[in-house]
Scaffold this motif. Structure first.
Motif, mmCIF file in Angstrom:
data_model
loop_
_atom_site.group_PDB
_atom_site.id
_atom_site.type_symbol
_atom_site.label_atom_id
_atom_site.label_comp_id
_atom_site.label_asym_id
_atom_site.label_seq_id
_atom_site.Cartn_x
_atom_site.Cartn_y
_atom_site.Cartn_z
ATOM 1 N N ILE A 1 -0.526 -0.774 -4.066
ATOM 2 C CA ILE A 1 0.712 -1.042 -3.833
ATOM 3 C C ILE A 1 1.112 -0.502 -2.184
ATOM 4 N N ALA A 2 1.642 -1.479 -1.411
ATOM 5 C CA ALA A 2 1.736 -1.075 -0.004
ATOM 6 C C ALA A 2 3.025 -1.561 0.604
ATOM 7 N N GLY A 3 3.604 -0.526 1.599
ATOM 8 C CA GLY A 3 5.054 -0.846 2.009
ATOM 9 C C GLY A 3 4.785 -1.334 3.534
ATOM 10 N N ARG A 4 5.423 -2.450 4.007
ATOM 11 C CA ARG A 4 5.150 -3.068 5.149
ATOM 12 C C ARG A 4 6.535 -2.980 6.133
ATOM 13 N N VAL B 1 -0.062 3.013 2.042
ATOM 14 C CA VAL B 1 -1.049 2.129 1.037
ATOM 15 C C VAL B 1 -1.565 3.067 0.084
ATOM 16 N N MET B 2 -1.140 2.556 -1.285
ATOM 17 C CA MET B 2 -1.415 3.562 -2.503
ATOM 18 C C MET B 2 -2.258 2.447 -3.412
ATOM 19 N N ILE C 1 -3.901 6.263 0.896
ATOM 20 C CA ILE C 1 -4.807 5.873 1.950
ATOM 21 C C ILE C 1 -4.364 6.327 3.170
ATOM 22 N N PRO C 2 -4.496 7.034 4.188
ATOM 23 C CA PRO C 2 -4.110 7.187 5.428
ATOM 24 C C PRO C 2 -4.232 5.839 6.030
ATOM 25 N N ASN D 1 -4.217 -0.393 8.097
ATOM 26 C CA ASN D 1 -2.991 -0.677 8.146
ATOM 27 C C ASN D 1 -2.796 -1.977 8.983
ATOM 28 N N SER D 2 -3.780 -2.594 9.592
ATOM 29 C CA SER D 2 -3.732 -3.809 10.355
ATOM 30 C C SER D 2 -4.323 -4.894 9.373
#
Length: 438
Positions: A54-57, A86-87, A101-102, A122-123
Protein backbone atom coordinates in the motif's frame (compact mmCIF):
# COMPACT_ATOMS: atom_id res chain seq x y z
CA UNK A 1 -1.10 -16.15 42.18
CA UNK A 2 -4.84 -15.78 42.75
CA UNK A 3 -6.41 -12.94 40.88
CA UNK A 4 -9.45 -10.92 41.96
CA UNK A 5 -12.52 -12.11 40.07
CA UNK A 6 -13.07 -8.63 38.66
CA UNK A 7 -9.98 -9.11 36.49
CA UNK A 8 -11.94 -11.68 34.54
CA UNK A 9 -13.56 -9.08 32.31
CA UNK A 10 -10.54 -6.91 31.55
CA UNK A 11 -10.10 -7.84 27.92
CA UNK A 12 -12.06 -6.03 25.17
CA UNK A 13 -11.61 -6.92 21.51
CA UNK A 14 -10.67 -4.35 18.90
CA UNK A 15 -9.31 -6.71 16.23
CA UNK A 16 -12.03 -6.11 13.66
CA UNK A 17 -11.35 -2.42 13.32
CA UNK A 18 -7.61 -2.69 13.82
CA UNK A 19 -7.23 -5.20 11.03
CA UNK A 20 -8.72 -2.63 8.72
CA UNK A 21 -6.52 0.25 9.84
CA UNK A 22 -3.73 -0.57 7.43
CA UNK A 23 -6.24 -1.19 4.64
CA UNK A 24 -8.71 1.63 5.21
CA UNK A 25 -6.99 4.02 2.79
CA UNK A 26 -6.94 1.56 -0.09
CA UNK A 27 -7.71 -2.01 0.80
CA UNK A 28 -11.47 -1.70 0.95
CA UNK A 29 -11.40 -0.25 -2.54
CA UNK A 30 -10.42 -3.70 -3.76
CA UNK A 31 -13.92 -4.97 -3.03
CA UNK A 32 -15.40 -3.05 -5.96
CA UNK A 33 -12.96 -4.60 -8.45
CA UNK A 34 -11.67 -2.92 -11.59
CA UNK A 35 -9.17 -3.49 -14.36
CA UNK A 36 -6.64 -6.26 -14.59
CA UNK A 37 -6.24 -8.15 -11.35
CA UNK A 38 -3.88 -10.70 -9.87
CA UNK A 39 -5.64 -13.94 -9.04
CA UNK A 40 -6.18 -14.59 -5.35
CA UNK A 41 -4.13 -17.33 -3.72
CA UNK A 42 -6.59 -17.62 -0.83
CA UNK A 43 -8.58 -20.86 -0.88
CA UNK A 44 -12.14 -20.79 0.49
CA UNK A 45 -12.30 -21.93 4.12
CA UNK A 46 -8.55 -21.64 4.72
CA UNK A 47 -6.65 -19.07 6.75
CA UNK A 48 -5.57 -16.27 4.39
CA UNK A 49 -1.89 -15.77 3.68
CA UNK A 50 -0.90 -12.93 1.36
CA UNK A 51 1.03 -9.68 1.15
CA UNK A 52 -0.14 -6.37 -0.24
CA UNK A 53 1.85 -3.21 -0.91
CA UNK A 54 0.00 0.00 0.00
CA UNK A 55 1.53 3.31 -1.08
CA UNK A 56 0.39 6.92 -1.08
CA UNK A 57 1.37 9.05 -4.06
CA UNK A 58 1.25 12.76 -4.70
CA UNK A 59 -1.09 14.56 -7.07
CA UNK A 60 0.88 15.65 -10.14
CA UNK A 61 0.87 19.32 -11.15
CA UNK A 62 1.35 20.62 -14.69
CA UNK A 63 1.32 24.30 -13.71
CA UNK A 64 1.57 26.36 -10.54
CA UNK A 65 -1.07 24.99 -8.12
CA UNK A 66 -2.89 23.37 -11.08
CA UNK A 67 -3.24 19.57 -11.09
CA UNK A 68 -2.79 17.81 -14.42
CA UNK A 69 -5.99 16.59 -16.06
CA UNK A 70 -4.28 13.25 -16.64
CA UNK A 71 -2.95 12.16 -13.26
CA UNK A 72 -1.05 9.28 -14.90
CA UNK A 73 1.13 11.40 -17.19
CA UNK A 74 4.88 11.35 -16.67
CA UNK A 75 6.08 14.37 -18.72
CA UNK A 76 5.61 18.13 -18.42
CA UNK A 77 5.26 17.97 -14.63
CA UNK A 78 6.14 20.62 -12.08
CA UNK A 79 7.02 17.84 -9.62
CA UNK A 80 7.15 14.02 -9.89
CA UNK A 81 4.54 11.88 -8.09
CA UNK A 82 6.75 10.31 -5.42
CA UNK A 83 5.40 7.75 -2.96
CA UNK A 84 6.51 9.05 0.43
CA UNK A 85 4.24 6.60 2.29
CA UNK A 86 5.02 2.94 1.58
CA UNK A 87 3.68 0.02 3.65
CA UNK A 88 3.96 -3.73 3.23
CA UNK A 89 1.01 -5.54 4.80
CA UNK A 90 1.46 -9.22 5.58
CA UNK A 91 -1.54 -11.36 6.45
CA UNK A 92 -0.51 -14.70 7.95
CA UNK A 93 -3.37 -16.62 9.48
CA UNK A 94 -4.51 -14.69 12.53
CA UNK A 95 -1.67 -12.17 12.33
CA UNK A 96 -1.66 -8.94 10.32
CA UNK A 97 1.66 -7.10 10.30
CA UNK A 98 2.36 -3.73 8.73
CA UNK A 99 5.91 -2.71 7.87
CA UNK A 100 6.43 0.98 7.10
CA UNK A 101 9.33 1.64 4.72
CA UNK A 102 11.08 5.04 5.06
CA UNK A 103 11.01 7.11 1.87
CA UNK A 104 14.84 7.34 1.67
CA UNK A 105 15.46 3.59 1.82
CA UNK A 106 17.93 2.51 -0.86
CA UNK A 107 16.79 -0.21 -3.27
CA UNK A 108 19.51 -2.89 -3.30
CA UNK A 109 23.19 -2.16 -2.80
CA UNK A 110 24.12 1.52 -3.00
CA UNK A 111 25.89 2.42 -6.26
CA UNK A 112 27.99 5.58 -6.07
CA UNK A 113 28.05 5.73 -9.86
CA UNK A 114 24.27 6.12 -10.05
CA UNK A 115 21.94 8.98 -9.12
CA UNK A 116 21.38 9.05 -5.36
CA UNK A 117 17.72 10.07 -5.69
CA UNK A 118 16.98 7.41 -8.32
CA UNK A 119 18.01 4.69 -5.88
CA UNK A 120 15.45 5.68 -3.23
CA UNK A 121 12.26 3.66 -2.87
CA UNK A 122 10.05 6.75 -3.13
CA UNK A 123 11.23 7.44 -6.71
CA UNK A 124 10.48 3.99 -8.11
CA UNK A 125 6.80 4.62 -8.86
CA UNK A 126 7.56 7.66 -11.03
CA UNK A 127 10.34 5.94 -12.95
CA UNK A 128 8.62 2.60 -13.57
CA UNK A 129 5.05 2.61 -12.30
CA UNK A 130 3.51 0.35 -9.66
CA UNK A 131 5.34 -2.76 -10.89
CA UNK A 132 8.70 -1.06 -10.36
CA UNK A 133 7.65 -0.02 -6.85
CA UNK A 134 6.47 -3.58 -6.14
CA UNK A 135 9.81 -5.02 -7.25
CA UNK A 136 11.69 -2.45 -5.17
CA UNK A 137 9.78 -3.42 -2.03
CA UNK A 138 10.51 -7.10 -2.73
CA UNK A 139 14.21 -6.27 -3.01
CA UNK A 140 14.19 -4.24 0.21
CA UNK A 141 12.21 -6.66 2.38
CA UNK A 142 13.03 -10.03 0.82
CA UNK A 143 9.28 -10.76 0.76
CA UNK A 144 7.17 -11.65 -2.25
CA UNK A 145 4.53 -8.98 -2.81
CA UNK A 146 1.29 -10.49 -4.07
CA UNK A 147 -0.47 -7.27 -5.08
CA UNK A 148 -0.38 -3.50 -4.78
CA UNK A 149 -2.74 -0.64 -3.94
CA UNK A 150 -1.59 2.89 -4.86
CA UNK A 151 -3.71 5.75 -3.52
CA UNK A 152 -3.58 9.48 -4.31
CA UNK A 153 -3.74 12.12 -1.61
CA UNK A 154 -7.10 13.39 -2.88
CA UNK A 155 -8.58 9.92 -2.28
CA UNK A 156 -7.11 9.85 1.23
CA UNK A 157 -8.74 13.22 1.88
CA UNK A 158 -12.14 11.92 0.77
CA UNK A 159 -11.87 8.87 3.03
CA UNK A 160 -10.79 10.89 6.07
CA UNK A 161 -13.68 13.32 5.59
CA UNK A 162 -16.17 10.47 5.16
CA UNK A 163 -14.92 8.92 8.41
CA UNK A 164 -15.31 12.16 10.35
CA UNK A 165 -11.78 13.57 10.28
CA UNK A 166 -8.77 13.04 12.53
CA UNK A 167 -8.27 13.94 16.18
CA UNK A 168 -4.56 14.65 16.65
CA UNK A 169 -2.16 16.06 19.20
CA UNK A 170 0.43 18.51 17.87
CA UNK A 171 3.76 18.45 19.76
CA UNK A 172 5.28 21.36 21.63
CA UNK A 173 6.36 24.17 19.32
CA UNK A 174 3.45 23.57 16.96
CA UNK A 175 3.61 23.00 13.22
CA UNK A 176 4.16 25.52 10.46
CA UNK A 177 4.46 24.20 6.92
CA UNK A 178 4.14 26.86 4.24
CA UNK A 179 5.00 26.16 0.61
CA UNK A 180 3.22 28.66 -1.60
CA UNK A 181 4.44 27.05 -4.82
CA UNK A 182 2.71 23.81 -3.80
CA UNK A 183 -0.31 25.53 -2.25
CA UNK A 184 0.58 24.33 1.25
CA UNK A 185 -0.34 26.40 4.32
CA UNK A 186 -0.55 24.28 7.48
CA UNK A 187 -0.23 26.16 10.76
CA UNK A 188 -1.20 24.38 13.99
CA UNK A 189 -0.54 25.36 17.60
CA UNK A 190 0.62 22.74 20.09
CA UNK A 191 -2.18 20.66 21.60
CA UNK A 192 -5.28 18.78 20.41
CA UNK A 193 -6.87 19.49 17.03
CA UNK A 194 -9.68 18.03 14.94
CA UNK A 195 -8.62 18.02 11.29
CA UNK A 196 -10.53 17.44 8.08
CA UNK A 197 -9.94 18.07 4.38
CA UNK A 198 -6.50 19.12 3.12
CA UNK A 199 -5.24 19.88 6.64
CA UNK A 200 -5.75 16.25 7.71
CA UNK A 201 -3.74 14.98 4.74
CA UNK A 202 -1.01 17.56 5.26
CA UNK A 203 -0.73 16.52 8.90
CA UNK A 204 -0.09 12.94 7.80
CA UNK A 205 2.61 14.13 5.41
CA UNK A 206 4.38 16.76 7.53
CA UNK A 207 7.76 16.00 9.09
CA UNK A 208 8.51 19.33 10.77
CA UNK A 209 7.63 19.07 14.45
CA UNK A 210 8.01 15.28 14.44
CA UNK A 211 11.77 15.09 13.94
CA UNK A 212 12.17 13.37 10.59
CA UNK A 213 10.65 10.73 8.32
CA UNK A 214 10.57 8.23 11.19
CA UNK A 215 8.54 10.66 13.27
CA UNK A 216 6.13 11.16 10.37
CA UNK A 217 5.75 7.40 9.98
CA UNK A 218 4.95 7.07 13.68
CA UNK A 219 2.16 9.63 13.66
CA UNK A 220 0.76 8.09 10.48
CA UNK A 221 0.47 4.79 12.34
CA UNK A 222 -1.38 6.48 15.17
CA UNK A 223 -3.80 8.15 12.76
CA UNK A 224 -4.51 4.88 10.95
CA UNK A 225 -5.49 3.11 14.16
CA UNK A 226 -7.98 5.91 14.84
CA UNK A 227 -9.54 5.67 11.37
CA UNK A 228 -9.89 1.92 11.86
CA UNK A 229 -12.24 2.39 14.78
CA UNK A 230 -14.50 4.63 12.73
CA UNK A 231 -15.03 1.86 10.16
CA UNK A 232 -17.14 -0.11 12.65
CA UNK A 233 -19.44 2.77 13.52
CA UNK A 234 -22.60 3.89 11.77
CA UNK A 235 -20.51 6.70 10.33
CA UNK A 236 -18.05 4.14 8.94
CA UNK A 237 -20.81 2.19 7.24
CA UNK A 238 -22.11 5.37 5.68
CA UNK A 239 -18.59 6.06 4.38
CA UNK A 240 -18.32 2.77 2.47
CA UNK A 241 -19.59 4.18 -0.86
CA UNK A 242 -16.79 6.76 -0.75
CA UNK A 243 -14.20 4.13 0.17
CA UNK A 244 -15.40 1.65 -2.43
CA UNK A 245 -15.58 4.27 -5.16
CA UNK A 246 -11.86 4.87 -5.28
CA UNK A 247 -10.68 2.68 -8.17
CA UNK A 248 -10.12 4.86 -11.20
CA UNK A 249 -10.73 7.90 -9.03
CA UNK A 250 -7.64 8.03 -6.87
CA UNK A 251 -6.78 4.33 -6.49
CA UNK A 252 -4.94 1.93 -8.79
CA UNK A 253 -4.58 -1.74 -7.92
CA UNK A 254 -4.04 -5.17 -9.42
CA UNK A 255 -5.48 -7.09 -6.46
CA UNK A 256 -8.23 -9.66 -6.70
CA UNK A 257 -11.33 -8.38 -4.84
CA UNK A 258 -11.97 -11.97 -3.67
CA UNK A 259 -8.89 -11.71 -1.44
CA UNK A 260 -10.55 -9.41 1.08
CA UNK A 261 -13.81 -11.30 0.77
CA UNK A 262 -11.95 -14.43 1.91
CA UNK A 263 -10.47 -12.43 4.80
CA UNK A 264 -13.80 -11.34 6.26
CA UNK A 265 -14.54 -14.49 8.35
CA UNK A 266 -11.16 -14.18 10.06
CA UNK A 267 -11.43 -10.49 11.01
CA UNK A 268 -12.70 -10.97 14.59
CA UNK A 269 -9.60 -12.96 15.60
CA UNK A 270 -6.86 -11.09 13.75
CA UNK A 271 -4.08 -9.24 15.58
CA UNK A 272 -2.49 -6.12 14.13
CA UNK A 273 0.99 -4.75 14.68
CA UNK A 274 2.95 -1.89 13.12
CA UNK A 275 6.71 -1.74 12.69
CA UNK A 276 9.21 0.44 10.86
CA UNK A 277 11.90 -0.97 8.59
CA UNK A 278 15.22 -0.80 10.50
CA UNK A 279 17.90 1.01 8.54
CA UNK A 280 21.43 2.41 8.77
CA UNK A 281 22.69 5.64 7.22
CA UNK A 282 24.79 5.38 4.05
CA UNK A 283 27.77 7.71 4.65
CA UNK A 284 27.85 10.80 2.47
CA UNK A 285 24.19 10.52 1.46
CA UNK A 286 20.68 10.83 2.85
CA UNK A 287 19.94 7.30 1.65
CA UNK A 288 19.31 4.48 4.10
CA UNK A 289 20.46 0.86 3.92
CA UNK A 290 18.30 -1.98 5.24
CA UNK A 291 19.60 -3.53 8.46
CA UNK A 292 18.71 -7.13 7.66
CA UNK A 293 19.70 -8.56 11.04
CA UNK A 294 17.34 -6.23 12.88
CA UNK A 295 14.67 -6.75 10.21
CA UNK A 296 14.78 -10.52 10.76
CA UNK A 297 14.27 -10.04 14.51
CA UNK A 298 11.42 -7.57 13.96
CA UNK A 299 9.66 -9.11 10.97
CA UNK A 300 10.72 -12.77 11.05
CA UNK A 301 8.12 -15.53 10.95
CA UNK A 302 9.42 -17.11 14.18
CA UNK A 303 7.92 -15.13 17.10
CA UNK A 304 10.47 -13.70 19.52
CA UNK A 305 10.51 -15.37 22.96
CA UNK A 306 8.74 -13.72 25.87
CA UNK A 307 10.14 -14.21 29.37
CA UNK A 308 8.00 -16.01 31.96
CA UNK A 309 8.26 -13.10 34.38
CA UNK A 310 7.75 -9.84 32.47
CA UNK A 311 10.92 -7.87 33.08
CA UNK A 312 10.08 -4.71 31.19
CA UNK A 313 9.04 -1.47 32.76
CA UNK A 314 5.53 -0.47 31.70
CA UNK A 315 4.75 3.23 31.44
CA UNK A 316 1.03 3.94 31.22
CA UNK A 317 0.03 7.31 29.81
CA UNK A 318 -3.53 7.81 31.00
CA UNK A 319 -5.33 10.10 28.55
CA UNK A 320 -8.65 8.30 29.03
CA UNK A 321 -10.29 11.16 30.89
CA UNK A 322 -11.59 8.62 33.42
CA UNK A 323 -8.59 7.60 35.55
CA UNK A 324 -8.29 4.16 33.96
CA UNK A 325 -4.49 4.11 34.28
CA UNK A 326 -4.59 3.04 37.93
CA UNK A 327 -6.92 0.18 37.02
CA UNK A 328 -4.48 -1.02 34.37
CA UNK A 329 -1.64 -0.79 36.90
CA UNK A 330 -3.61 -3.02 39.28
CA UNK A 331 -4.27 -5.56 36.54
CA UNK A 332 -0.69 -5.67 35.27
CA UNK A 333 0.74 -5.94 38.80
CA UNK A 334 -1.48 -8.97 39.38
CA UNK A 335 -0.13 -10.48 36.18
CA UNK A 336 3.47 -10.21 37.33
CA UNK A 337 4.60 -6.85 35.94
CA UNK A 338 6.79 -5.53 38.76
CA UNK A 339 7.45 -2.00 37.48
CA UNK A 340 4.33 -0.16 36.27
CA UNK A 341 4.26 3.63 36.30
CA UNK A 342 1.24 5.81 35.52
CA UNK A 343 1.27 9.38 34.29
CA UNK A 344 -1.88 11.38 33.61
CA UNK A 345 -2.23 13.37 30.38
CA UNK A 346 -5.07 15.50 28.96
CA UNK A 347 -7.91 13.39 27.60
CA UNK A 348 -7.34 12.41 23.98
CA UNK A 349 -9.57 11.27 21.12
CA UNK A 350 -6.69 9.38 19.49
CA UNK A 351 -6.55 5.57 19.53
CA UNK A 352 -5.33 3.59 22.54
CA UNK A 353 -2.17 1.63 21.75
CA UNK A 354 0.91 -0.17 23.00
CA UNK A 355 4.20 1.27 21.79
CA UNK A 356 7.84 0.25 21.98
CA UNK A 357 11.21 1.04 20.52
CA UNK A 358 13.01 -2.30 20.58
CA UNK A 359 11.25 -4.59 23.10
CA UNK A 360 9.00 -5.97 20.39
CA UNK A 361 8.23 -9.37 21.97
CA UNK A 362 7.18 -7.92 25.33
CA UNK A 363 5.16 -5.17 23.67
CA UNK A 364 3.46 -7.76 21.48
CA UNK A 365 2.50 -9.85 24.50
CA UNK A 366 1.03 -6.82 26.23
CA UNK A 367 -0.79 -5.72 23.08
CA UNK A 368 -2.31 -9.20 22.74
CA UNK A 369 -3.36 -9.15 26.39
CA UNK A 370 -5.17 -5.84 26.02
CA UNK A 371 -6.23 -6.32 22.39
CA UNK A 372 -4.64 -3.02 21.41
CA UNK A 373 -2.52 -2.26 18.36
CA UNK A 374 1.23 -2.52 18.82
CA UNK A 375 3.28 0.26 17.27
CA UNK A 376 7.04 0.05 16.97
CA UNK A 377 9.14 2.97 15.83
CA UNK A 378 12.40 4.79 16.20
CA UNK A 379 10.96 7.90 17.79
CA UNK A 380 8.64 6.64 20.53
CA UNK A 381 9.47 8.18 23.94
CA UNK A 382 10.39 4.87 25.62
CA UNK A 383 13.82 3.51 26.53
CA UNK A 384 15.29 0.03 26.16
CA UNK A 385 13.57 -2.34 28.57
CA UNK A 386 10.41 -0.19 28.59
CA UNK A 387 7.01 -0.55 26.96
CA UNK A 388 4.41 2.21 26.83
CA UNK A 389 0.61 1.97 26.93
CA UNK A 390 -1.47 4.95 25.82
CA UNK A 391 -5.04 4.87 27.13
CA UNK A 392 -7.37 7.35 25.43
CA UNK A 393 -11.10 7.99 25.50
CA UNK A 394 -11.84 4.84 23.49
CA UNK A 395 -10.66 2.82 26.54
CA UNK A 396 -13.81 4.00 28.36
CA UNK A 397 -15.70 1.62 26.08
CA UNK A 398 -13.17 -1.04 25.13
CA UNK A 399 -11.47 -1.41 28.52
CA UNK A 400 -14.26 -0.16 30.75
CA UNK A 401 -13.60 -2.92 33.31
CA UNK A 402 -10.52 -0.95 34.32
CA UNK A 403 -12.79 1.60 36.04
CA UNK A 404 -13.79 -0.99 38.68
CA UNK A 405 -10.14 -1.96 39.19
CA UNK A 406 -9.27 1.70 39.74
CA UNK A 407 -12.15 2.09 42.20
CA UNK A 408 -13.68 4.88 40.12
CA UNK A 409 -17.01 3.84 38.53
CA UNK A 410 -17.16 5.09 34.98
CA UNK A 411 -19.55 7.97 34.32
CA UNK A 412 -21.35 8.18 31.00
CA UNK A 413 -19.35 10.18 28.48
CA UNK A 414 -21.33 11.36 25.43
CA UNK A 415 -18.11 11.63 23.43
CA UNK A 416 -17.61 7.88 23.86
CA UNK A 417 -21.23 6.86 23.42
CA UNK A 418 -21.58 8.47 20.01
CA UNK A 419 -20.87 6.96 16.61
CA UNK A 420 -17.11 7.30 17.03
CA UNK A 421 -17.04 4.68 19.78
CA UNK A 422 -15.47 1.32 19.09
CA UNK A 423 -18.08 -1.36 19.90
CA UNK A 424 -16.78 -4.90 19.90
CA UNK A 425 -17.60 -8.48 20.87
CA UNK A 426 -18.13 -9.40 24.51
CA UNK A 427 -14.92 -9.35 26.53
CA UNK A 428 -13.04 -12.60 27.07
CA UNK A 429 -11.56 -13.70 30.42
CA UNK A 430 -7.90 -13.05 31.13
CA UNK A 431 -5.53 -16.00 30.85
CA UNK A 432 -4.70 -17.64 34.17
CA UNK A 433 -0.94 -17.32 33.62
CA UNK A 434 1.34 -14.40 32.91
CA UNK A 435 2.44 -13.89 29.29
CA UNK A 436 4.96 -16.54 28.25
CA UNK A 437 4.19 -18.93 31.11
CA UNK A 438 3.38 -22.63 30.61
Amino acid sequence: MTRPSRLGRLRALQAFGLTLSCLSLGGFALLSGAGRTVASSVLPGTAPQFTVLIAGRDIVYCYYQQPCKDQDQRTGLVQPPNTDTVMLVKVDGARVRVLNIPRDTNVGEFDRGESVAAQKVNSQYFSGGPQALKQAVETITGERVDSYVIVRTDYVERVINALGGLDVTVPEGGIEWIDRAAGVNLQLDAGPHHLEGPDAVLFLRVRKGFGDDYGRIDHQKQALTQLAGRLKSAQGLAALPTILGGIGNGVETNADPNTLAALRPFLPGLKLSFATLPTDEIPGTFNLAVNRERLAALWGDAPAPVTDAPGVKVTVVDASGAGLGEGLKTALTALGYADVQVTVAPASQEASQVFTQQDVAQAGALADLLNLPRLQGERFPVAAGEVGVLLTRDAQENLKELAALAGTPLAADPRVADDTALPGPSPEPLPTTAPGSN
